[in-house]
Design a protein around this motif. Structure first.
Motif, PDB file in Angstrom:
ATOM      1  N   UNK A 273       0.872  -1.170   0.000  1.00 44.75           N
ATOM      2  CA  UNK A 273       0.000   0.000   0.000  1.00 44.75           C
ATOM      3  C   UNK A 273       0.910   1.222   0.000  1.00 44.75           C
ATOM      4  N   UNK A 274       0.789   2.074  -0.998  1.00 44.17           N
ATOM      5  CA  UNK A 274       1.744   3.150  -1.208  1.00 44.17           C
ATOM      6  C   UNK A 274       1.533   4.385  -0.369  1.00 44.17           C
ATOM      7  N   UNK A 275       0.548   4.370   0.504  1.00 47.50           N
ATOM      8  CA  UNK A 275       0.310   5.500   1.401  1.00 47.50           C
ATOM      9  C   UNK A 275      -0.163   4.962   2.740  1.00 47.50           C
ATOM     10  N   UNK A 276      -0.455   5.860   3.680  1.00 49.45           N
ATOM     11  CA  UNK A 276      -0.887   5.407   4.999  1.00 49.45           C
ATOM     12  C   UNK A 276      -2.251   4.756   4.987  1.00 49.45           C
ATOM     13  N   UNK A 277      -3.103   5.174   4.053  1.00 48.22           N
ATOM     14  CA  UNK A 277      -4.446   4.612   3.937  1.00 48.22           C
ATOM     15  C   UNK A 277      -4.601   3.915   2.595  1.00 48.22           C
ATOM     16  N   UNK A 278      -5.295   2.810   2.596  1.00 48.62           N
ATOM     17  CA  UNK A 278      -5.504   2.056   1.366  1.00 48.62           C
ATOM     18  C   UNK A 278      -5.888   0.632   1.683  1.00 48.62           C
ATOM     19  N   UNK A 279      -6.065  -0.169   0.653  1.00 44.70           N
ATOM     20  CA  UNK A 279      -6.527  -1.543   0.822  1.00 44.70           C
ATOM     21  C   UNK A 279      -5.711  -2.489  -0.043  1.00 44.70           C
ATOM     22  N   UNK A 280      -5.413  -3.649   0.517  1.00 45.64           N
ATOM     23  CA  UNK A 280      -4.779  -4.717  -0.240  1.00 45.64           C
ATOM     24  C   UNK A 280      -5.356  -6.043   0.226  1.00 45.64           C
ATOM     25  N   UNK A 281      -5.243  -7.064  -0.604  1.00 44.36           N
ATOM     26  CA  UNK A 281      -5.815  -8.356  -0.225  1.00 44.36           C
ATOM     27  C   UNK A 281      -5.099  -9.473  -0.968  1.00 44.36           C
ATOM     28  N   UNK A 282      -5.252 -10.661  -0.431  1.00 50.72           N
ATOM     29  CA  UNK A 282      -4.780 -11.870  -1.086  1.00 50.72           C
ATOM     30  C   UNK A 282      -5.563 -13.039  -0.511  1.00 50.72           C
ATOM     31  N   UNK A 283      -5.403 -14.205  -1.113  1.00 48.06           N
ATOM     32  CA  UNK A 283      -6.169 -15.383  -0.698  1.00 48.06           C
ATOM     33  C   UNK A 283      -5.231 -16.525  -0.345  1.00 48.06           C
ATOM     34  N   UNK A 284      -5.517 -17.207   0.757  1.00 42.25           N
ATOM     35  CA  UNK A 284      -4.826 -18.444   1.113  1.00 42.25           C
ATOM     36  C   UNK A 284      -5.879 -19.505   1.400  1.00 42.25           C
ATOM     37  N   UNK A 285      -5.512 -20.758   1.192  1.00 39.62           N
ATOM     38  CA  UNK A 285      -6.444 -21.862   1.399  1.00 39.62           C
ATOM     39  C   UNK A 285      -6.148 -22.562   2.718  1.00 39.62           C
ATOM     40  N   UNK A 286      -7.175 -22.672   3.553  1.00 35.08           N
ATOM     41  CA  UNK A 286      -7.061 -23.382   4.821  1.00 35.08           C
ATOM     42  C   UNK A 286      -7.524 -24.823   4.644  1.00 35.08           C
ATOM     43  N   UNK A 287      -6.872 -25.730   5.346  1.00 36.51           N
ATOM     44  CA  UNK A 287      -7.217 -27.151   5.341  1.00 36.51           C
ATOM     45  C   UNK A 287      -7.264 -27.629   6.784  1.00 36.51           C
ATOM     46  N   UNK A 288      -7.760 -28.849   7.036  1.00 34.89           N
ATOM     47  CA  UNK A 288      -7.789 -29.332   8.412  1.00 34.89           C
ATOM     48  C   UNK A 288      -6.415 -29.313   9.092  1.00 34.89           C
ATOM     49  N   UNK A 289      -5.353 -29.590   8.346  1.00 34.75           N
ATOM     50  CA  UNK A 289      -4.010 -29.582   8.929  1.00 34.75           C
ATOM     51  C   UNK A 289      -3.472 -28.173   9.120  1.00 34.75           C
ATOM     52  N   UNK A 290      -3.983 -27.238   8.323  1.00 37.99           N
ATOM     53  CA  UNK A 290      -3.477 -25.859   8.363  1.00 37.99           C
ATOM     54  C   UNK A 290      -4.673 -24.911   8.419  1.00 37.99           C
TER      55      UNK A 290
END
Length: 426
Positions: A158-175
């Motif tokens: 995020x190039x300033x103090x305010x803003x939004x970013x996101x990403x996705x990870x997959x959860x499983x029973x082991x993790x």
């Protein structure tokens, strides 16, 4: 003993009533008795007359012991970081060059710790905290991937103090736990994030739909700098990771630096029809100070839409269309607004043919078709007559993101809302 000794199998569950007990260390006979040490101590024993005759004493609690239930399958979770760092929110600790390093997000078991309050920063966390570089931390994650770490990802910066970013990870029973970290930049070694959020509800064995929290400034303990732009001053050995205090103001008054949400992100397939039904409960019995015999609900408007559209929400500002509904019960302008967005952030929408009969009771329904792109439902109707008062629902997601299945049903109470377009009080 949670081991079934006849089978050698662990018990799945045990439950029992819990009764009041005297620990035998004080001679007091009432709740507010003065301190009266018992010396020597007496044997621990069930309480009697203080709670009534011994044979009639009722339990004070119910205790259950259950084995955790593991969730099944896998669920993608979207981690969104909404940064809110500004000169207004943090006047004691803000610079024009404020920005955020790329957040690192990982799904892991409870045997792995990315970072935690009271812990000591790994070299990977140190590099994130001091420079914003993610290379060392991702190498640490890669080294244990398949043992204590599952999926991991790096979001955009995020190039300033305010803003939004996101990403996705997959959860499983082991993790099933998720952690995230990002550098407060520039800073000596300050970070924000979440640590070890378990997205599996082990009481039910169901994946959680969502988790969200405000995040506060944290000192990674690897540098002695006291200001955002302090020169490098390595701290060896590292101090425990701790919440920052005076740099951002008194600890009890520090504003959050942002907001992290972790939301299940499975897609629902195909389309699903839903009937949106309003059952009026606006009566003199329930609302004796705000009811007249002419009370009714205007023709409701219901729409399927994406998360990018808001028909209305608490704290928002009414559109022209909502103003017309709220003040007159007419739907033409809101219909034009929906039509203009149809195919982008709005899908199917529908309007009831007429208002409810006077009296504030009765029901009407409209049918709306949802798709994965337009899985949210919103509805609004005017409380008529009124200056600008409405009721309805806002952005109800009918896709169960943990399973990718359409929900069969949703219900909720609808409360009176002021649309904020007219100052009338009655």
């Amino acid at each position: 003993d949670m081991c079934d000794r006849t089978t050698g199998m662990w018990k799945e569950f045990a439950s029992m009533n819990a009764y009041p007990v005297d620990a035998g260390t004080d001679s007091g006979m009432t709740f507010m008795a003065e301190d009266m040490d018992t010396n020597p101590r007496e044997p621990i024993a069930l309480l009697g007359e203080q709670f009534g005759p011994a044979e009639d004493v009722m339990p004070v609690a119910y205790v259950s012991i259950s084995a955790p239930i593991e969730c099944e399958g896998s669920v993608p979770y979207k981690m969104t970081f909404d940064a809110t760092w500004s000169a207004m929110s943090h006047p004691q600790a803000y610079v024009a060059s404020a920005h955020w390093s790329p957040p690192v997000v990982a799904a892991h078991s409870d045997a792995y710790t990315m970072w935690e309050l009271g812990g000591i920063a790994t070299p990977g966390i140190e590099l994130v905290a001091e420079t914003g570089s993610t290379s060392s931390l991702t190498n640490e994650l890669k080294a244990v991937q398949g043992s204590t770490v599952g999926d991991y990802s790096v979001a955009g910066s995020i190039g300033s103090g305010s803003g939004t970013t996101y990403t996705t990870v997959t959860a499983t029973p082991a993790y099933s736990s998720i952690s995230m970290v990002s550098m407060i930049a520039p800073s000596p070694d300050w970070i924000v994030g979440v640590s070890g959020i378990d997205m599996c509800d082990h009481e039910t064995g169901l994946w959680k739909q969502a988790y969200s929290t405000y995040v506060y400034p944290v000192d990674a303990g690897t540098d002695n700098g006291l200001t955002l732009t302090a020169p490098n001053s390595d701290n060896t050995p590292h101090d425990p990771i701790a919440v920052l205090g005076q740099q951002f103001g008194p600890p009890e008054e520090v504003n959050p630096m942002g907001y992290v949400s972790i939301v299940a992100d499975n897609a629902c397939t195909g389309s699903q029809d839903y009937y949106v039904t309003l059952d009026g409960m606006w009566t003199n019995e329930y609302h004796p100070g705000a009811w007249i015999p002419e009370a009714t609900f205007s023709p409701m408007v219901a729409a399927a839409h994406s998360a990018d559209y808001d028909m209305w929400y608490l704290g928002g500002i009414a559109t022209d269309g909502l103003e017309q509904v709220a003040e007159s019960g007419m739907t033409s302008i809101l219909g034009e607004e929906l039509a203009a967005l149809q195919g982008t952030s709005v899908g199917d929408y529908s309007m009831a043919e007429g208002p409810l009969a006077m009296g504030g009771v009765g029901s009407f329904s409209v049918k709306v078709t949802l798709t994965n792109k337009y899985s949210y439902l919103s509805m609004v109707t005017m409380l008529a007559p009124s200056p600008d008062w409405i009721t309805g629902v806002s952005s109800v997601d009918m896709c169960d993101r943990t399973t990718g299945m359409w929900k069969e049903f949703a219900s909720m109470n609808a409360y009176p809302v002021d649309a904020g377009t007219d100052s009338g009080m009655t």
